[in-house]
Design a protein around this motif. Sequence first.
Motif, short mmCIF file in Angstrom:
data_model
loop_
_atom_site.label_atom_id
_atom_site.label_comp_id
_atom_site.label_asym_id
_atom_site.label_seq_id
_atom_site.Cartn_x
_atom_site.Cartn_y
_atom_site.Cartn_z
N PHE A 94 39.07 41.44 48.05
CA PHE A 94 38.08 40.61 47.34
C PHE A 94 38.76 39.71 46.31
O PHE A 94 38.46 38.52 46.20
CB PHE A 94 37.05 41.50 46.64
CG PHE A 94 35.98 42.05 47.56
CD1 PHE A 94 35.13 41.20 48.25
CD2 PHE A 94 35.82 43.42 47.71
CE1 PHE A 94 34.13 41.70 49.08
CE2 PHE A 94 34.83 43.94 48.54
CZ PHE A 94 33.99 43.09 49.22
N LEU A 95 39.71 40.26 45.57
CA LEU A 95 40.40 39.48 44.54
C LEU A 95 41.20 38.33 45.16
O LEU A 95 41.21 37.21 44.65
CB LEU A 95 41.32 40.39 43.72
CG LEU A 95 40.63 41.39 42.79
CD1 LEU A 95 41.64 42.37 42.20
CD2 LEU A 95 39.87 40.68 41.68
N ILE A 96 41.89 38.61 46.26
CA ILE A 96 42.68 37.56 46.94
C ILE A 96 41.77 36.44 47.41
O ILE A 96 42.07 35.24 47.23
CB ILE A 96 43.47 38.16 48.11
CG1 ILE A 96 44.57 39.09 47.59
CG2 ILE A 96 44.09 37.05 48.97
CD1 ILE A 96 45.29 39.86 48.69
N ALA A 97 40.65 36.79 48.02
CA ALA A 97 39.72 35.77 48.52
C ALA A 97 39.19 34.90 47.39
O ALA A 97 39.14 33.67 47.49
CB ALA A 97 38.56 36.46 49.24
N TRP A 98 38.82 35.54 46.28
CA TRP A 98 38.29 34.78 45.12
C TRP A 98 39.35 33.79 44.61
O TRP A 98 39.03 32.66 44.27
CB TRP A 98 37.90 35.75 44.02
CG TRP A 98 36.45 36.14 43.93
CD1 TRP A 98 35.68 36.10 42.82
CD2 TRP A 98 35.61 36.64 44.98
NE1 TRP A 98 34.40 36.56 43.11
CE2 TRP A 98 34.33 36.89 44.42
CE3 TRP A 98 35.81 36.89 46.34
CZ2 TRP A 98 33.27 37.38 45.19
CZ3 TRP A 98 34.74 37.38 47.09
CH2 TRP A 98 33.51 37.61 46.51
N ALA A 99 40.60 34.22 44.53
CA ALA A 99 41.67 33.37 44.01
C ALA A 99 41.90 32.16 44.91
O ALA A 99 42.02 31.02 44.43
CB ALA A 99 42.95 34.19 43.88
#
Length: 435
Positions: free
Chosen positions: A183-188
Amino acid sequence: MPQSLLGRMLTNTVWLLGGKGFGAICSLLYLAILTRTLGIKGFGHFSLIFGTSQALVALAGFQTWRIVVRYGAEYVHNKDWGAFGRLSALCGLLDILGAITGTLIAWVVFFQFSDALDINPDLVQTAFWFNVAAIWALVSAPTGIVRALDRFDAATYVEAVVPIGRLIAAVAIWLTEPSLIRFLIAWAVIDLIEALLYWLLARRLAPEAINWRVMRDWRRALHENLGIVRFFLITFATATVDAAIRNGPLLAVGYFAGTKAAGLFRLAQQLSQGLGKLSTLLTRSAYAEIARARFAAASDEFRKLVVHTSLLAGAASALVVVLSVLLGKQLLALLGGDDFGAAHAILIPLTVGAAFELASVAFEPVLHSTGNARQALVAKLLSLGVMAIFVAMFADSHSAVGIGWAIAISGATAYFFAGIMAWRKLDSPVLPADR
């Protein structure tokens, strides 16, 4: 027939509201996926990492969009594209300087103080790089360019990329291998894409200004815009204080009450901010319109715009509080499930704080446009001081609800002080810089 100042501001707000309304629906959907997939503790970790990034973005972001609008509105009005391009280039360089500074601060925060934030040691590397991406994805200068050009319609399409992208990513991750790191990678990645698109839009809307031939002379902007250094320092200080007010409470909850409490607090905060989103939209359109009206309209028209904006915002703020009381508990249960029902007690004070912010949307633009940005900073400092006192009072009980009420009292303090200052300055002459 020329559109009235208030009508033009409301038109811009409608464009923003259309995009943000669609974005709000998307955000509620992906927020529900996050809470139900990660659970309270996992969502708590996500909230602390994301909240830290928001604080760092506000700290490292020099609010250059305000500089572009404050000084660039007159250049656009006079079609002085050379001066507008040099001003935009200066602000773009300030964004880069802020990103470098923010990266260094992020390294210190995550590799030296991660224990204080109660972040899982296995997530420290990911949290650091997520914050770096968020800092470099800051689009303050091109945002100011688009707003100074009064092209809120075009900005709506670019800003829709984030909620759409996050929803698609959340669904894809949910259906495959859901994890906090994914989720964090996608948001970034999505944030970085939006930043690139914003610069491309600025170039497309103002090719006479956004080009190397004009922007390479950025140093001239320091001499062409009287008082710009003082204005920059004051708005940066104001943004820093504002970041502490917005993001400090979440980090305080994580520190005093733990990760699970931070998850509950964050969900309530997200919903209160969603209900009070109109304040952000009105601020964006009001800031640009008030900046233009200050030198392009008669004084009575300027006053009328501020009065009508304040009345509209006041009515909307009352509606926001009513909605949170009547529908808040149901929305929290719908988004996060029964485990998040306890967040309703936190939601009420957070919404009261958001309502005061909504009601005061015209005050800061008035103070900035009349050369009294320092007064806006004093209001923020006073608000931060009041919040710190009440957070300390409630810290011993480890009460997230108490910290929520500290935010509400802080918002009321800022509203009354900034309001008094703004009304006193309505009829003051145009000043090139802060007094």
